[in-house]
Design an enzyme around this catalytic site. Structure first.
Site, PDB file in Angstrom:
ATOM      1  N   ARG A  54     -20.745 -37.070  11.204  1.00 61.67           N
ATOM      2  CA  ARG A  54     -20.190 -37.970  10.192  1.00 61.67           C
ATOM      3  C   ARG A  54     -18.869 -37.476   9.630  1.00 61.67           C
ATOM      4  O   ARG A  54     -17.913 -38.236   9.511  1.00 61.67           O
ATOM      5  CB  ARG A  54     -21.201 -38.191   9.067  1.00 61.67           C
ATOM      6  CG  ARG A  54     -22.405 -39.015   9.517  1.00 61.67           C
ATOM      7  CD  ARG A  54     -23.340 -39.256   8.368  1.00 61.67           C
ATOM      8  NE  ARG A  54     -23.686 -37.987   7.734  1.00 61.67           N
ATOM      9  CZ  ARG A  54     -24.002 -37.855   6.464  1.00 61.67           C
ATOM     10  NH1 ARG A  54     -24.011 -38.880   5.667  1.00 61.67           N
ATOM     11  NH2 ARG A  54     -24.312 -36.670   5.980  1.00 61.67           N
ATOM     12  N   THR A  55     -18.829 -36.211   9.259  1.00 64.22           N
ATOM     13  CA  THR A  55     -17.603 -35.683   8.656  1.00 64.22           C
ATOM     14  C   THR A  55     -16.452 -35.744   9.654  1.00 64.22           C
ATOM     15  O   THR A  55     -15.332 -36.136   9.323  1.00 64.22           O
ATOM     16  CB  THR A  55     -17.821 -34.228   8.191  1.00 64.22           C
ATOM     17  OG1 THR A  55     -18.912 -34.216   7.282  1.00 64.22           O
ATOM     18  CG2 THR A  55     -16.601 -33.676   7.504  1.00 64.22           C
ATOM     19  N   LYS A  83     -15.578 -16.436  24.201  1.00 63.11           N
ATOM     20  CA  LYS A  83     -15.280 -15.303  25.092  1.00 63.11           C
ATOM     21  C   LYS A  83     -14.709 -14.123  24.321  1.00 63.11           C
ATOM     22  O   LYS A  83     -14.116 -13.221  24.890  1.00 63.11           O
ATOM     23  CB  LYS A  83     -14.303 -15.732  26.194  1.00 63.11           C
ATOM     24  CG  LYS A  83     -14.879 -16.773  27.127  1.00 63.11           C
ATOM     25  CD  LYS A  83     -13.851 -17.191  28.171  1.00 63.11           C
ATOM     26  CE  LYS A  83     -14.116 -18.580  28.694  1.00 63.11           C
ATOM     27  NZ  LYS A  83     -12.864 -19.349  28.797  1.00 63.11           N
ATOM     28  N   ARG A 104     -14.362 -26.911  10.509  1.00 64.53           N
ATOM     29  CA  ARG A 104     -15.714 -26.653  10.015  1.00 64.53           C
ATOM     30  C   ARG A 104     -16.231 -25.442  10.776  1.00 64.53           C
ATOM     31  O   ARG A 104     -16.053 -25.339  12.000  1.00 64.53           O
ATOM     32  CB  ARG A 104     -16.635 -27.845  10.248  1.00 64.53           C
ATOM     33  CG  ARG A 104     -18.103 -27.452   9.996  1.00 64.53           C
ATOM     34  CD  ARG A 104     -19.037 -28.616  10.024  1.00 64.53           C
ATOM     35  NE  ARG A 104     -18.843 -29.425   8.837  1.00 64.53           N
ATOM     36  CZ  ARG A 104     -19.864 -30.000   8.181  1.00 64.53           C
ATOM     37  NH1 ARG A 104     -21.099 -29.848   8.582  1.00 64.53           N
ATOM     38  NH2 ARG A 104     -19.617 -30.744   7.124  1.00 64.53           N
ATOM     39  N   HIS A 132     -17.323 -27.489   0.661  1.00 62.89           N
ATOM     40  CA  HIS A 132     -17.060 -28.691   1.439  1.00 62.89           C
ATOM     41  C   HIS A 132     -16.232 -29.571   0.497  1.00 62.89           C
ATOM     42  O   HIS A 132     -16.722 -30.561  -0.026  1.00 62.89           O
ATOM     43  CB  HIS A 132     -18.394 -29.346   1.809  1.00 62.89           C
ATOM     44  CG  HIS A 132     -18.280 -30.483   2.774  1.00 62.89           C
ATOM     45  ND1 HIS A 132     -17.097 -30.840   3.388  1.00 62.89           N
ATOM     46  CD2 HIS A 132     -19.208 -31.351   3.213  1.00 62.89           C
ATOM     47  CE1 HIS A 132     -17.321 -31.884   4.171  1.00 62.89           C
ATOM     48  NE2 HIS A 132     -18.595 -32.209   4.080  1.00 62.89           N
TER      49      HIS A 132
END
Ligand SMILES: Nc1ncnc2c1ncn2[C@@H]1O[C@H](COP(=O)(O)OP(=O)(O)OP(=O)(O)O)[C@@H](O)[C@H]1O
Ligand SMILES: [Mg+2]
Ligand SMILES: [Zn+2]
Lengths: 307, 149
Positions: A54-55, A83, A104, A132
């Protein structure tokens, strides 16, 4: 004069009251008119090291609605990061491909490190249990739209106040406005002491409760959160508190709530809010979810200096 | 002139009143093992104030306040004596800086500073009792949660 040009959006702590109001006003403008060419030629890189459909879609949609481009990697596992490349090296390279980064990350502080590393603006789209901030902007925007002002409200916070980062950030932001805060939770999920101390130091009037029924008549706004199972190390502890609060249409209507009482919820919900509430005038949580677009459009436009 | 428990220096800095068992930690925060100057370190010296104290003497270098403040977290009682021509010409206390860089570990295992090769940065939000907030993950820590690197 207030300007957010080139400002990183990492934590709600970085924002003054004036900056918050500036962004919210711009979100109103974004809702009233469309600006399909505003960010033409600008490129947004979305770096989601932890999935959040959603974000991510909300940011991508906001950027495209303003005429900008979006680039992203398909899956974190597909990048060189797994890696062993450091985050610092990775974002330095991505800086060369884009005008703004939205990140995020499951590690707390990764967005701050990114912002310290690159010269283009960075938006935190969630870092673990920390921040957030765009969610907080849209929570504030929803309250502002529903109540006409952020000043002088009685705001209740309900549910998991211990781990709920949206609660901590919203309380922090609302402390800029003289608000009365009522924290309603099971005893084991109270607001952390350091959060309360900070609010006290900032002059906020608050009280703590365990019963919603006892205090609901005092509330202008209720910020409801879900009790997240994944936060509990001990399943027995979760069983003890789950289902503590179950708001429904009949429950709320049977209580003496204020006529213009409004309920917010960052969604998704579990069983703390019954679907029967959805059609009542109290529910604004779907408007809240829809506010993600104008709010993120406003923030993108503001930090890219387009408005 | 009275007898010094650790030899005299001509010009430089004497860090006095270090809690004795923290002496080596103080020396390492000041990056003393990498110094090529003459350094005298004393431990378990008797002190009326502290019982046992540590002392560090650095010949030929005047430690500035900012450098000295780095040690305030572990040696809050330390005094900084500037020596010129064998005499104490200035005496200062240390005080916590606004930010501790590379000195304290963030106690949050999910913090990026515990995963990337970067220096930790802890803001001092309160001095007594000490409370620190991580620049990265924003978690606050105090008391036993504060762990030196
Ligand atoms: N020339 C020197 N070389 C090395 N160390 C010195 C010299 N002069 C003084 N010191 C040391 O520096 C510290 C401070 O000296 P000072 O003469 O001010 O002692 P004090 O009166 O005991 O001070 P305080 O009240 O800070 O304990 C003492 O530990 C002393 O041994
Ligand atoms: Mg003395
Ligand atoms: Zn941290």
């Amino acid at each position: 004069m207030v300007s957010l040009k080139n400002k990183d959006i990492i934590s709600i702590r970085d924002f003054t009251k004036e900056e918050i109001l500036y962004a919210l006003n711009m979100a109103m403008e974004m809702e009233e008119r469309s600006y399909p060419e505003l960010l033409k030629g600008k490129v947004l890189a979305t770096l989601f090291f932890e999935p959040s459909t959603r974000t991510r879609m909300s940011f991508e949609s906001a950027m495209k609605l303003l005429g900008g481009e979006v680039i992203s990697f398909a899956e974190p596992s597909a990048t060189s990061l797994v890696k062993g490349e450091s985050l610092k090296d990775a974002v330095k390279i991505i800086e060369g491909y884009s005008d703004i980064i939205v990140i995020r990350h499951f590690l707390e502080g990764a967005p701050r490190l990114t912002a310290d590393t690159v010269n283009i603006p960075v938006i935190n789209a969630g870092d673990g249990a920390n921040q957030h901030p765009t969610q907080t902007f849209l929570d504030l925007y929803t309250i502002l739209r529903a109540k006409g002002s952020l000043e002088g409200l009685s705001v209740g916070f309900l549910g998991d106040l211990k781990y709920g980062r949206t609660v901590h950030s919203l309380a922090y932001a609302l402390a800029h406005f003289p608000c009365q805060m009522l924290f309603i939770s099971p005893p084991s999920l109270r607001m952390p002491a350091y959060q309360l101390e900070e609010l006290r130091e900032r002059g906020v009037k608050y009280s703590e409760h365990s019963s919603f029924e006892e205090v609901c008549h005092r509330l202008d706004v209720l910020y409801c959160t879900r009790i997240q199972q994944e936060r509990f190390a001990d399943p027995v502890e979760y069983e003890k508190v789950k289902g503590t609060y179950r708001l429904s249409k009949s429950l709320v209507e049977g209580l003496k709530v204020k006529p213009d009482f409004k309920i917010l919820h960052p969604l998704p919900r579990v069983d703390e809010m019954d679907e029967s509430l959805d059609e009542t005038p109290y529910a604004v949580y779907f408007q809240q979810a829809r506010s993600g677009i104008p709010v993120r459009k406003a923030l993108l436009a503001a930090i890219l200096g387009a408005k | 002139m009275r007898q010094l428990q650790v030899s005299a220096i001509k010009d430089g800095t004497v860090i006095d009143h270090i809690d004795s068992k923290s002496t080596f930690k103080v020396a390492s925060i000041l990056n003393i093992p990498a110094e090529s100057r003459l350094i005298l370190v004393g431990m378990n010296l008797s002190s009326r104030q502290l019982g046992k104290k540590g002392i560090i003497k650095i010949e030929g270098k005047v430690l500035n306040q900012e450098e000295a403040n780095k040690i305030a977290l572990i040696a809050p009682n330390a005094t900084l004596n500037i020596i010129k021509n064998f005499e104490v010409v200035e005496k200062r206390r240390v005080s916590l800086p606004e930010e501790l860089v590379g000195i304290v570990k963030c106690f949050n295992p999910n913090c990026i500073s515990n995963h990337e090769r970067i220096q930790t940065r802890l803001k001092v939000v309160k001095k007594a009792p000490v409370r620190l907030r991580c620049h990265y993950c924003e978690r606050t820590m105090e008391g036993e949660d504060i762990e030196l690197l």
